[in-house]
Design a protein around this motif. Structure first.
Motif, PDB file in Angstrom:
ATOM      1  N   VAL A 183      46.058 -61.447   9.089  1.00  0.00           N
ATOM      2  CA  VAL A 183      46.364 -60.387  10.272  1.00  0.00           C
ATOM      3  C   VAL A 183      46.291 -59.064   9.509  1.00  0.00           C
ATOM      4  CG1 VAL A 183      48.123 -59.498  11.540  1.00  0.00           C
ATOM      5  CG2 VAL A 183      47.620 -61.832  11.523  1.00  0.00           C
ATOM      6  N   THR A 184      46.896 -59.130   8.061  1.00  0.00           N
ATOM      7  CA  THR A 184      47.098 -57.800   7.485  1.00  0.00           C
ATOM      8  C   THR A 184      45.660 -57.261   7.033  1.00  0.00           C
ATOM      9  OG1 THR A 184      49.308 -58.237   6.802  1.00  0.00           O
ATOM     10  CG2 THR A 184      48.049 -56.775   5.476  1.00  0.00           C
ATOM     11  N   ARG A 193      39.952 -52.856  10.340  1.00  0.00           N
ATOM     12  CA  ARG A 193      39.582 -52.104  11.569  1.00  0.00           C
ATOM     13  C   ARG A 193      39.418 -50.384  11.278  1.00  0.00           C
ATOM     14  NH1 ARG A 193      43.031 -56.027  13.931  1.00  0.00           N
ATOM     15  NH2 ARG A 193      44.837 -54.692  13.904  1.00  0.00           N
ATOM     16  N   ARG A 194      40.137 -50.168  10.167  1.00  0.00           N
ATOM     17  CA  ARG A 194      40.048 -48.701   9.640  1.00  0.00           C
ATOM     18  C   ARG A 194      38.874 -48.172   9.019  1.00  0.00           C
ATOM     19  NH1 ARG A 194      46.021 -47.917   6.826  1.00  0.00           N
ATOM     20  NH2 ARG A 194      47.315 -48.899   8.555  1.00  0.00           N
ATOM     21  N   ARG A 216      42.832 -57.928   8.412  1.00  0.00           N
ATOM     22  CA  ARG A 216      42.072 -57.485   9.524  1.00  0.00           C
ATOM     23  C   ARG A 216      42.626 -56.209   9.985  1.00  0.00           C
ATOM     24  NH1 ARG A 216      42.070 -63.219  11.050  1.00  0.00           N
ATOM     25  NH2 ARG A 216      39.630 -63.869  10.911  1.00  0.00           N
ATOM     26  N   ARG A 217      43.827 -55.640   9.882  1.00  0.00           N
ATOM     27  CA  ARG A 217      44.566 -54.543  10.461  1.00  0.00           C
ATOM     28  C   ARG A 217      43.818 -53.267   9.536  1.00  0.00           C
ATOM     29  NH1 ARG A 217      49.609 -55.289  10.238  1.00  0.00           N
ATOM     30  NH2 ARG A 217      49.747 -54.698   8.226  1.00  0.00           N
ATOM     31  N   TYR A 218      43.656 -53.468   8.144  1.00  0.00           N
ATOM     32  CA  TYR A 218      43.200 -52.574   7.465  1.00  0.00           C
ATOM     33  C   TYR A 218      41.849 -52.548   7.529  1.00  0.00           C
ATOM     34  CZ  TYR A 218      47.636 -51.778   4.968  1.00  0.00           C
ATOM     35  OH  TYR A 218      49.042 -51.904   4.712  1.00  0.00           O
TER      36      TYR A 218
END
Length: 109
Positions: free
Chosen positions: A51-52, A58-59, A54-56
């Motif tokens: 999750v973490t 996306r940037r 993937r969040r980064y």
């Protein structure tokens, strides 16, 4: 960063690894016990969902060289989860028990 190269790397890994789960384990009992405990800790650390990461990721969508980064990251996470399944099976073969929590796992997740 050449995300396409990493994507190719992880795609290649999907097809190349096989394990002979029927091969005999020639280990002394004490070593089996200790190895089972150690691998159980490592196995837990491989179970993350990314999750973490993937969040980064996306940037980075618009960064040069990162065009396929999210695809490569998905394959990386799948590979780590395969490691977790394989390690779980090995822990079982060694007579060990899987862990639900352990302080080092929180560091890697």
């Amino acid at each position: 960063m050449n995300a396409a190269k990493w994507l190719e790397h992880f795609e290649g890994n999907l097809a190349s690894l096989t394990v002979d789960w029927e091969a005999p384990l020639a280990l002394p009992d004490k070593l089996r016990t200790e190895l089972g405990k150690s691998l159980a800790v490592f196995q837990l650390g491989e179970t993350g969902d990314g999750v973490t990461l993937r969040r980064y990721a996306r940037r980075t969508r618009d960064w040069p060289g990162f065009e396929r980064y999210e695809e490569a990251l998905d394959l990386f996470i799948q590979e780590e989860n395969r490691h977790a399944r394989d390690l779980a099976r090995m822990v079982g073969r060694l007579g060990g028990e899987l862990l639900q929590s352990q302080w080092t796992a929180s560091v890697f997740k």
